[in-house]
Scaffold this motif. Sequence first.
Motif, short mmCIF file in Angstrom:
data_model
loop_
_atom_site.label_atom_id
_atom_site.label_comp_id
_atom_site.label_asym_id
_atom_site.label_seq_id
_atom_site.Cartn_x
_atom_site.Cartn_y
_atom_site.Cartn_z
N LEU A 284 -124.52 -71.56 -2.28
CA LEU A 284 -123.28 -70.79 -2.32
C LEU A 284 -122.19 -71.50 -1.55
O LEU A 284 -121.03 -71.58 -1.98
CB LEU A 284 -123.53 -69.39 -1.73
CG LEU A 284 -122.32 -68.48 -1.66
CD1 LEU A 284 -121.74 -68.23 -3.06
CD2 LEU A 284 -122.68 -67.14 -1.01
N HIS A 285 -122.58 -72.02 -0.35
CA HIS A 285 -121.60 -72.78 0.44
C HIS A 285 -121.10 -73.99 -0.33
O HIS A 285 -119.89 -74.31 -0.29
CB HIS A 285 -122.24 -73.22 1.77
CG HIS A 285 -122.19 -72.17 2.84
ND1 HIS A 285 -121.03 -71.76 3.45
CD2 HIS A 285 -123.17 -71.41 3.39
CE1 HIS A 285 -121.29 -70.82 4.34
NE2 HIS A 285 -122.61 -70.58 4.31
N GLU A 286 -122.04 -74.64 -0.99
CA GLU A 286 -121.65 -75.82 -1.76
C GLU A 286 -120.69 -75.42 -2.90
O GLU A 286 -119.69 -76.10 -3.18
CB GLU A 286 -122.90 -76.51 -2.32
CG GLU A 286 -123.73 -77.19 -1.24
CD GLU A 286 -125.00 -77.80 -1.81
OE1 GLU A 286 -125.31 -77.52 -2.98
OE2 GLU A 286 -125.71 -78.52 -1.05
N ALA A 287 -121.05 -74.27 -3.54
CA ALA A 287 -120.19 -73.81 -4.66
C ALA A 287 -118.82 -73.42 -4.13
O ALA A 287 -117.76 -73.74 -4.74
CB ALA A 287 -120.85 -72.62 -5.36
N LEU A 288 -118.78 -72.73 -2.99
CA LEU A 288 -117.51 -72.34 -2.39
C LEU A 288 -116.71 -73.57 -1.98
O LEU A 288 -115.47 -73.62 -2.16
CB LEU A 288 -117.77 -71.44 -1.18
CG LEU A 288 -118.28 -70.03 -1.49
CD1 LEU A 288 -118.63 -69.29 -0.21
CD2 LEU A 288 -117.22 -69.24 -2.28
N ASP A 289 -117.45 -74.53 -1.43
CA ASP A 289 -116.75 -75.77 -1.04
C ASP A 289 -116.14 -76.43 -2.26
O ASP A 289 -114.99 -76.93 -2.22
CB ASP A 289 -117.72 -76.72 -0.34
CG ASP A 289 -118.10 -76.23 1.04
OD1 ASP A 289 -117.39 -75.36 1.61
OD2 ASP A 289 -119.14 -76.70 1.60
N ASN A 290 -116.92 -76.46 -3.35
CA ASN A 290 -116.39 -77.08 -4.59
C ASN A 290 -115.18 -76.31 -5.11
O ASN A 290 -114.16 -76.91 -5.51
CB ASN A 290 -117.48 -77.12 -5.65
CG ASN A 290 -118.59 -78.12 -5.30
OD1 ASN A 290 -118.32 -79.09 -4.56
ND2 ASN A 290 -119.79 -77.92 -5.79
N ASN A 291 -115.31 -74.97 -5.09
CA ASN A 291 -114.17 -74.14 -5.57
C ASN A 291 -112.96 -74.33 -4.68
O ASN A 291 -111.81 -74.36 -5.14
CB ASN A 291 -114.57 -72.66 -5.59
CG ASN A 291 -115.56 -72.39 -6.73
OD1 ASN A 291 -115.59 -73.15 -7.71
ND2 ASN A 291 -116.34 -71.32 -6.60
N PHE A 292 -113.27 -74.43 -3.37
CA PHE A 292 -112.17 -74.63 -2.44
C PHE A 292 -111.46 -75.94 -2.71
O PHE A 292 -110.22 -76.02 -2.69
CB PHE A 292 -112.71 -74.57 -1.00
CG PHE A 292 -111.65 -74.80 0.04
CD1 PHE A 292 -110.72 -73.79 0.34
CD2 PHE A 292 -111.52 -76.03 0.69
CE1 PHE A 292 -109.73 -74.03 1.27
CE2 PHE A 292 -110.53 -76.23 1.62
CZ PHE A 292 -109.63 -75.23 1.92
N GLU A 293 -112.19 -76.99 -2.94
CA GLU A 293 -111.60 -78.30 -3.23
C GLU A 293 -110.81 -78.25 -4.53
O GLU A 293 -109.71 -78.82 -4.63
CB GLU A 293 -112.70 -79.37 -3.30
CG GLU A 293 -113.31 -79.73 -1.97
CD GLU A 293 -112.29 -80.32 -1.01
OE1 GLU A 293 -111.33 -80.99 -1.49
OE2 GLU A 293 -112.45 -80.12 0.21
#
Length: 316
Positions: A284-293
């Motif tokens: 989830l963190h990775e997905a959020l990080d990707n979405n954030f980027e």
Amino acid sequence: MADNLNVLYVGPLRSDTPYILGDLTAADNAQFILPTHNNELWQAVVALLPSAESQVKKVGVDAGNLPYYQYNLYEFNASQPASGLYRLYPGLVLLDSSKQPLHSIQDLLDEIKVHQINVLIVDQPEIVWPLLQALESSPLLKQLHQVGLRVGVTPLYETVPEKEVITDWYQQHGYELVKQEEEDPDLPLLRLTRHTLYQRWQDEVQHSAELAIHVKRATEKIEHYQNCLKESEAKSQQLQTQCEQQQQKVHDLQLQLDEQKALISQLQENLKKYQDLQVAVKKLHEALDNNFEEQKTYIQKTTNALGQHITRRTTR
């Protein structure tokens, strides 16, 4: 009775001595221990017993230079002072009590042993009782088949016991009174013969005593083994109790172990869930990080485009 007839006579020769010796004429060996020598009476003795031999010795309980009491009647001379004699013989007078060499009761026992005596005549009243006492603990008593004891109807000397004491002694030791010589009724001579069954009875008594000892020892061993058995049973019961206690402890520990295993299993399951949750959170963190980027890039692009548009309109 032994094949040989061996006689030991101790004491003074009296007027009735030849009569006393009348049934011992077949003696193979006759030893006389006399306090004084009386030639006339001695010749009468030798006429009856040609094998007779004499020794002049004064005999007392103990050996050594000790008082010897001599009276006006020589046959009453003794190693002890008179007592009852004065009542029986009012005319008795003490002439001398100086010390003289005396031979002991032990010397008499040696004579009995050396000459293998089986007929003993003690015609000296004051040594009768101590001699009997000495014989009681001696193996020599077994070989004496006939005994003659000169006693008084009342104690004649200071250390002499009552006649009943002598009677009890010879009855207890297997002798029977076969005759009582009473030329002088106040001073009889007891003629004793050992009962023919006495030795067999003694052997049976000894055998019974030995059996009693064996029985006692066997009983003690049985009691010892029984005590050991009781101790073993008590220890066995104690061990059984300890074993049951240990089994209960093992059972309790097994329950605890099962509980620990269940807890560990639950913890492992929770750990697995936690690990799975960690993986999901990471994703989830990775997905959020990707979405954030992506949002950051989009915002950046949008901002840039908007800035360019504003610039162009301003320029116009």
